[in-house]
Design a protein around this motif. Sequence first.
Motif, PDB file in Angstrom:
ATOM      1  N   TYR A 136       4.654  -7.965 -11.409  1.00  0.00           N
ATOM      2  CA  TYR A 136       4.170  -6.666 -11.630  1.00  0.00           C
ATOM      3  C   TYR A 136       4.460  -6.164 -13.230  1.00  0.00           C
ATOM      4  O   TYR A 136       3.777  -5.260 -14.002  1.00  0.00           O
ATOM      5  CB  TYR A 136       4.352  -5.636 -10.821  1.00  0.00           C
ATOM      6  CG  TYR A 136       3.772  -5.963  -9.522  1.00  0.00           C
ATOM      7  CD1 TYR A 136       2.065  -5.753  -9.278  1.00  0.00           C
ATOM      8  CD2 TYR A 136       4.273  -6.452  -8.408  1.00  0.00           C
ATOM      9  CE1 TYR A 136       1.535  -5.961  -8.234  1.00  0.00           C
ATOM     10  CE2 TYR A 136       3.467  -6.868  -6.844  1.00  0.00           C
ATOM     11  CZ  TYR A 136       2.156  -6.272  -7.170  1.00  0.00           C
ATOM     12  OH  TYR A 136       1.386  -6.610  -5.969  1.00  0.00           O
ATOM     13  N   GLY A 137       5.720  -6.359 -13.507  1.00  0.00           N
ATOM     14  CA  GLY A 137       5.948  -5.898 -14.866  1.00  0.00           C
ATOM     15  C   GLY A 137       5.317  -6.677 -15.985  1.00  0.00           C
ATOM     16  O   GLY A 137       5.049  -6.343 -16.861  1.00  0.00           O
ATOM     17  N   ALA A 138       5.045  -8.081 -15.951  1.00  0.00           N
ATOM     18  CA  ALA A 138       4.033  -8.732 -16.810  1.00  0.00           C
ATOM     19  C   ALA A 138       2.769  -8.128 -16.876  1.00  0.00           C
ATOM     20  O   ALA A 138       1.990  -8.075 -17.984  1.00  0.00           O
ATOM     21  CB  ALA A 138       3.972 -10.182 -16.301  1.00  0.00           C
ATOM     22  N   GLY A 155       5.517   1.191 -11.845  1.00  0.00           N
ATOM     23  CA  GLY A 155       5.849   1.738 -10.709  1.00  0.00           C
ATOM     24  C   GLY A 155       6.312   0.948  -9.462  1.00  0.00           C
ATOM     25  O   GLY A 155       7.167   0.845  -8.785  1.00  0.00           O
ATOM     26  N   ILE A 156       5.471  -0.006  -9.213  1.00  0.00           N
ATOM     27  CA  ILE A 156       5.532  -1.155  -8.092  1.00  0.00           C
ATOM     28  C   ILE A 156       6.588  -1.829  -8.462  1.00  0.00           C
ATOM     29  O   ILE A 156       7.469  -2.180  -7.659  1.00  0.00           O
ATOM     30  CB  ILE A 156       4.335  -2.041  -8.315  1.00  0.00           C
ATOM     31  CG1 ILE A 156       3.030  -1.123  -7.681  1.00  0.00           C
ATOM     32  CG2 ILE A 156       4.625  -3.092  -7.253  1.00  0.00           C
ATOM     33  CD1 ILE A 156       1.756  -1.830  -7.892  1.00  0.00           C
ATOM     34  N   ASP A 193       0.886  -1.163   0.038  1.00  0.00           N
ATOM     35  CA  ASP A 193      -0.074   0.100   0.061  1.00  0.00           C
ATOM     36  C   ASP A 193       0.811   1.246   0.064  1.00  0.00           C
ATOM     37  O   ASP A 193       0.401   2.354  -0.875  1.00  0.00           O
ATOM     38  CB  ASP A 193      -1.069   0.068   1.370  1.00  0.00           C
ATOM     39  CG  ASP A 193      -2.065  -0.908   1.147  1.00  0.00           C
ATOM     40  OD1 ASP A 193      -2.493  -1.658  -0.016  1.00  0.00           O
ATOM     41  OD2 ASP A 193      -2.707  -1.348   2.085  1.00  0.00           O
ATOM     42  N   VAL A 194       2.035   1.219   0.831  1.00  0.00           N
ATOM     43  CA  VAL A 194       2.789   2.372   0.809  1.00  0.00           C
ATOM     44  C   VAL A 194       3.539   2.573  -0.442  1.00  0.00           C
ATOM     45  O   VAL A 194       3.373   3.846  -1.014  1.00  0.00           O
ATOM     46  CB  VAL A 194       3.845   1.991   1.837  1.00  0.00           C
ATOM     47  CG1 VAL A 194       5.006   3.312   1.841  1.00  0.00           C
ATOM     48  CG2 VAL A 194       3.391   2.138   3.369  1.00  0.00           C
ATOM     49  N   ILE A 195       4.023   1.528  -1.117  1.00  0.00           N
ATOM     50  CA  ILE A 195       4.689   1.818  -2.387  1.00  0.00           C
ATOM     51  C   ILE A 195       3.766   2.028  -3.570  1.00  0.00           C
ATOM     52  O   ILE A 195       4.249   2.928  -4.411  1.00  0.00           O
ATOM     53  CB  ILE A 195       5.642   0.763  -2.817  1.00  0.00           C
ATOM     54  CG1 ILE A 195       5.065  -0.443  -3.090  1.00  0.00           C
ATOM     55  CG2 ILE A 195       6.604   0.464  -1.367  1.00  0.00           C
ATOM     56  CD1 ILE A 195       5.844  -1.493  -3.894  1.00  0.00           C
ATOM     57  N   LYS A 196       2.862   1.644  -3.724  1.00  0.00           N
ATOM     58  CA  LYS A 196       1.609   2.273  -4.351  1.00  0.00           C
ATOM     59  C   LYS A 196       1.322   3.580  -4.413  1.00  0.00           C
ATOM     60  O   LYS A 196       1.209   4.135  -5.322  1.00  0.00           O
ATOM     61  CB  LYS A 196       0.324   1.201  -4.364  1.00  0.00           C
ATOM     62  CG  LYS A 196       0.391  -0.331  -4.836  1.00  0.00           C
ATOM     63  CD  LYS A 196      -0.856  -0.957  -4.348  1.00  0.00           C
ATOM     64  CE  LYS A 196      -0.785  -2.178  -4.790  1.00  0.00           C
ATOM     65  NZ  LYS A 196      -1.717  -2.924  -4.383  1.00  0.00           N
ATOM     66  N   THR A 204       5.092   5.687  -4.732  1.00  0.00           N
ATOM     67  CA  THR A 204       5.911   5.803  -5.903  1.00  0.00           C
ATOM     68  C   THR A 204       4.907   5.431  -7.073  1.00  0.00           C
ATOM     69  O   THR A 204       5.076   6.224  -8.216  1.00  0.00           O
ATOM     70  CB  THR A 204       6.905   4.452  -5.920  1.00  0.00           C
ATOM     71  OG1 THR A 204       8.018   4.749  -5.135  1.00  0.00           O
ATOM     72  CG2 THR A 204       7.682   4.556  -7.253  1.00  0.00           C
ATOM     73  N   ALA A 205       4.191   4.472  -7.126  1.00  0.00           N
ATOM     74  CA  ALA A 205       3.622   4.035  -8.326  1.00  0.00           C
ATOM     75  C   ALA A 205       2.401   4.831  -8.776  1.00  0.00           C
ATOM     76  O   ALA A 205       1.877   5.057  -9.967  1.00  0.00           O
ATOM     77  CB  ALA A 205       2.623   2.644  -8.092  1.00  0.00           C
ATOM     78  N   GLN A 206       1.726   5.830  -7.754  1.00  0.00           N
ATOM     79  CA  GLN A 206       0.589   6.624  -8.026  1.00  0.00           C
ATOM     80  C   GLN A 206       1.200   7.772  -9.082  1.00  0.00           C
ATOM     81  O   GLN A 206       0.554   8.064  -9.938  1.00  0.00           O
ATOM     82  CB  GLN A 206       0.275   7.354  -6.797  1.00  0.00           C
ATOM     83  CG  GLN A 206      -1.246   8.030  -7.209  1.00  0.00           C
ATOM     84  CD  GLN A 206      -2.279   7.146  -7.490  1.00  0.00           C
ATOM     85  OE1 GLN A 206      -2.638   6.129  -6.660  1.00  0.00           O
ATOM     86  NE2 GLN A 206      -2.986   7.482  -8.186  1.00  0.00           N
TER      87      GLN A 206
END
Length: 338
Positions: free
Chosen positions: A306-308, A218-219, A179-182, A185-187
């Motif tokens: 997540y890359g896939a 981003g994840i 939840d934190v990295i989403k 970073t990823a947002q």
Amino acid sequence: MGIVVDLNGKREPQPSLEALTRLVAADLKAVNELIVRRMHSPVALIPQLAGHIVAAGGKRLRPVLTLAASRLCGYTGTRHIALAACVEFIHTATLLHDDVVDRSELRRGLASANAVWGNKTSVLVGDFLFARSFELMVEDGSLEVLAILSRASSVIAEGEVAQLVTANDTETGETAYMDVIKAKTAQLFAAACQIGAIVADRPAVEKEALESYGMNLGIAFQLIDDVLDYSAKQAKLGKTVGDDFREGKITLPVILAFRRGSEAERAFWRRTLEDLDQKETDFDKAVGLMGRYQSLEDTIERARHYGAIARDALGIFADGAEKDALIELIDFSIHRAY
């Protein structure tokens, strides 16, 4: 794509950013020029400090995503230039605030802004850059763009606070970490990509596809960053090794090693990360425990997953140089771990 030669003399392709940066080179030049202009302020310390962190290097990955996504969607106007600069201002503001919160002394191998000018100045200049980004959003005039980027800004701030809550807490689980990295970073990756479809006035399915691409990229990118903090390769990237460990950050490699270890090993993690009672040899021991329980390898596998998903999100777009370059970016992001 670069070329590497293995010990058997074979030449194998190595993912790189060359194709992507070449495609958007002219636009990125315009973005950089706009950034310099919009950093101007009669308060001399503002452009001085902001220029320090902007000039420190980095790949300009987030604005590049906006430029590349716009090209992927067939956009031929100029709105994406200012919006890419806006994305970079948001990112730079978060870096300034991050370094203050983390008490970081280095940023990309150079003295961090807070180490040079102090925490108060860094926070306030970060606020200035956030304000500049909102000026650019308003000038663009799109309520949809404003909604996406303002939402991204608030989610990033929420992620920062959530990370404070989980800091130095070895009981943190994988869900809370994700939840934190989403958020952190990823947002912004997702927003940067989604803007490309918005300026090109593409249908909702393409906006959603680019949002998914950016989010999952981003994840994956952050997962690999967390691996690199425990890798000797980090030094080659101009970053210091072990910062996360010294600050007691709870990342996925730590979570996996903690959960898989013995009670004595969990006591080690509590002492070093919760109490920050660290000896000179503790970092090497932490890396050894991660090796014993394959937590770095498994974090890389999560990144591949997540890359896939990010790769699949691009499936609805026509084949071409832009799509190929965005796919290679996924491979590059993960290949950094090797």
